[in-house]
Enzyme design. Structure first.
Site, PDB file in Angstrom:
ATOM      1  CG  HIS A  50     -43.782 -28.981 -38.106  1.00 19.50           C
ATOM      2  ND1 HIS A  50     -44.081 -27.711 -38.541  1.00 19.50           N
ATOM      3  CD2 HIS A  50     -43.812 -29.757 -39.221  1.00 19.50           C
ATOM      4  CE1 HIS A  50     -44.288 -27.718 -39.842  1.00 19.50           C
ATOM      5  NE2 HIS A  50     -44.126 -28.957 -40.292  1.00 19.50           N
ATOM      6  CB  CYS A  92     -45.958 -29.504 -46.158  1.00 19.21           C
ATOM      7  SG  CYS A  92     -46.268 -30.334 -44.588  1.00 19.21           S
TER       8      CYS A  92
END
Length: 676
Positions: A65, A194
């Site tokens: 992603h 993240c």
């Protein structure tokens, strides 16, 4: 979610055998639907995200992603692979692959939708339904939440009839038992984050919440996504018995959680072993262990934690300053270099564009770029000093750090003065914070007393004590660089090459790079040679690994061969970190080979008298390099030396990479020895 994924974005028979091929296959479907405008550009963004941290998860899931300017709207593509694709998960290849594409400016609503998918991935019923889906439309509906996963109803166990029981005589009531007050559950607050804040952040949150529910623990999670975050209620934080940080980027406003039992791990640990983390924080609470108070902590990479040695803390403080300085280097340095490229080396004598600017003249545009770059470059030393102090003492260190850095420029102490100012500022703030003050003064300490006292101390030290000696040292170093020639220059090139390749983007690499960039602030022939040698040597390790995996691929694992393809681009772009996967797997062979090639390239660059006015860019700033063809020759020579040494060292070992047979066998079973 139904707009994000359709049947056209689902491939139930994905045949790709590598993560790059899988991403390309799914991305092509996005291009067909107009969701992605530039396939190669988007895949480059996906690869850059993958380089930060593998996106494979336990349970056979891969979630490549990224955010990208080439994405027109939030899009999700799904592929199911029978053979599995390696996305770096500890338990092996992924058979369920989700490619998440978010526009560069995706808002909170879009991230909320993406986070909902991430949470579903922790549900075995959901992933089981995807593995058994028979049509793309059904899979798309399931992912979009339009179809609930169906599980087989449990059959009730048959009830065995028993004989009727005779009623017994009533029993006398005993005295009432005193009720015990219920025990309050253990309370935990957690923060997950993240690098992109799209998937791992929310998956870790979901995993921790499920484990807490199973353990009978109250847990509240703050997900710090890339688009911002909603702070936990301060009352919840105060009432918490323990804290879990599952993060791959610094926790924002970390001081809120100080003084509580804390477990600090990477975000993947929050996904893969949440029960262990909960048990660990409970154990710390029982033992009375707590994190340092807010005044003693640091916001950057846990710098200055009590269990670390002074050398480790010093390295982290310096690295925090360098990491904040690098964007100013890239922006300012490249603008200055472009100004020279367009307007020539006399562009530094052009008048201010605020007073004279001709729209149709290239020289005016060159002067504009040069002057903007010069202003950005003027922040280098203050930012370096300010964020070294910030790494030591948190936000109270910013003011004296910036003040000290500005004084370093004023007294011509340069880069070395900035280092000293940052350390003095941070140390002064820490000393002031330890002083006992009346309760009435505590409220004004952070905004008045600490900035005032620390700025006075730093100013005194820089103006009257160490500023002038450091300035003299800086001038001597600059004069020495200007006069470098012959053997002296070559020796310096060797040293810089060794430093750039020793830790592949680590502290020693950054010291050499910062030394070169500091010379660009007052450019001369010597400092431009140093910058050229540093960048050339830094390109060698990834290029060498790419060449070695191409020439003798059988000496490397399949994953390393795939990393080798990306290393071509990373090396050409002067991203030394592209060699880290190889060094991590085999440091005793890769690092010495990389250092040998870096030393050769650094020496040749100096010997060829190559110069560079740009602080970054790799081969893409070739027009700004003096003696460009000899410069490329120096890089090629070092690359060949490193690649040759890696092949020689790996070929001489007795064992082979995991998953690669030491000897190939024919189908009939006859062993055929393969020469190394």
């Amino acid at each position: 979610m139904s707009r994000m994924i359709t049947a056209d974005l689902v491939d139930l028979d994905l045949s790709a055998d590598t993560k790059e091929a899988a991403a390309r296959s799914l991305a092509e479907r996005m291009v067909t639907l107009g969701r992605v405008t530039d396939l190669d550009g988007f895949l480059a963004d996906v690869a850059a995200r993958e380089a930060q941290m593998p996106t494979g998860l336990d349970g056979g899931i891969g979630i490549p992603h990224c955010r990208s300017a080439h994405v027109t709207e939030p899009t999700l593509a799904f592929g199911r692979s029978a053979a599995g694709v390696d996305f770096g998960a500890p338990d092996g290849p992924a058979d369920l692959i989700f490619l998440i594409a978010a526009p560069a400016g995706a808002d909170d609503a879009h991230l909320t939708i993406l986070s909902s998918l991430a949470r579903h991935l922790m549900d075995e019923e959901f992933t089981g339904a995807l593995r058994s889906a028979t049509s793309p439309a059904g899979a798309a509906a399931l992912i979009a939440g339009e179809e609930e996963p169906v599980s087989a109803p449990e059959e009730p166990e048959p009830v065995e009839l028993v004989e009727p029981v005779e009623l017994v005589e009533p029993v006398e009531l005993v005295e009432p038992v005193e009720l015990v007050e219920p025990v309050e559950p253990f309370r935990i607050v957690a923060v997950t984050s993240c690098p992109t804040g799209i998937a791992h952040t929310y998956m870790a949150a979901e995993s921790l919440e499920k484990a807490a529910q199973a353990a009978g623990v109250e847990l509240v999670v703050e997900t710090q996504g890339s688009a911002g975050f909603t702070r936990l209620d301060p009352a919840v934080v105060v009432a918490a018995d323990g804290v879990i940080f599952a993060h791959d980027v610094p926790v924002r406003e970390k001081e809120r959680f100080a003084g509580k039992p804390t477990v600090d791990v990477g975000v993947k640990a929050g996904i893969s072993r949440p029960a262990e983390l909960i048990a660990e924080v409970r154990g710390k609470a029982e033992r009375g262990e707590a994190s340092a108070p807010a005044t003693a902590g640091t916001p950057v990479e846990n710098a200055g934690t009590p269990d670390e040695g002074y050398g480790t803390r010093l390295r982290k403080w310096l690295m925090s300053g360098v990491s904040y300085m690098v964007p100013f280097v890239a922006a300012g340095g490249l603008l200055i270099a472009l100004g020279f490229a367009v307007g020539g080396y006399d562009i530094d004598k052009a008048p201010s564009v605020a007073e004279h600017f001709a729209w149709g003249q290239a020289d005016s545009w060159a002067a504009l770029m040069f002057q903007i770059g010069g202003l950005a470059f003027a922040f280098l030393v203050p930012v370096l000093a300010g964020y070294i102090s910030y790494g030591m003492a948190d936000r109270p260190g910013l003011v004296p750090g910036f003040v000290g850095g500005s004084i370093a420029l004023t007294v011509n102490a340069g880069f070395l003065g900035g280092l000293a100012a940052g350390l003095i500022a941070g140390g002064t703030v820490l000393a002031v914070q330890k002083a006992r003050v009346p309760a009435a003064l505590r409220g004004i300490m952070p905004v008045v007393v600490i900035p005032l006292l620390s700025s006075v101390v730093v100013g005194f030290m820089m103006f009257l004590v160490i500023g002038k000696p450091i300035a003299s040292l800086q001038k001597a170093l600059t004069d020495w660089l200007s006069g470098l020639s012959g053997a002296n220059a070559i020796i310096l090139g060797v040293i810089l090459g060794l430093m750039m390749c020793f830790d592949l983007g680590g502290p020693l690499n950054k010291v050499a790079y910062a030394f070169a960039v500091g010379g660009l602030a007052t450019p001369n022939e010597g400092s431009l040679k140093v910058m050229a040698a540093v960048m050339a040597a830094g390109m060698v390790p990834p290029l060498a690994m790419a060449l070695a995996t191409t020439v003798r691929g059988r000496l490397f694992t399949r994953t390393e061969r795939e990393n080798g393809k990306a290393a071509w681009v990373l090396g050409a772009s002067f991203i030394t970190e592209g060699a880290i996967p190889f060094a991590a797997a085999d440091p005793l062979r890769v690092i010495p080979a990389a250092m040998a090639g870096g030393a050769v390239t650094g020496a040749l660059s100096m010997a060829f008298e190559c110069t560079l006015r740009a602080p970054h860019g790799g081969v893409f700033v070739l027009p700004l390099i003096g003696n460009p063809f000899l410069y490329l020759l120096a890089i090629a020579a070092g690359t060949v030396v490193s690649a040759g040494l890696v092949i020689l060292l790996k070929g001489a070992r007795k064992t082979t990479p995991e998953g690669e047979p030491a000897n190939r066998e024919t189908q009939a079973g006859t062993k055929v020895t393969v020469a190394a």
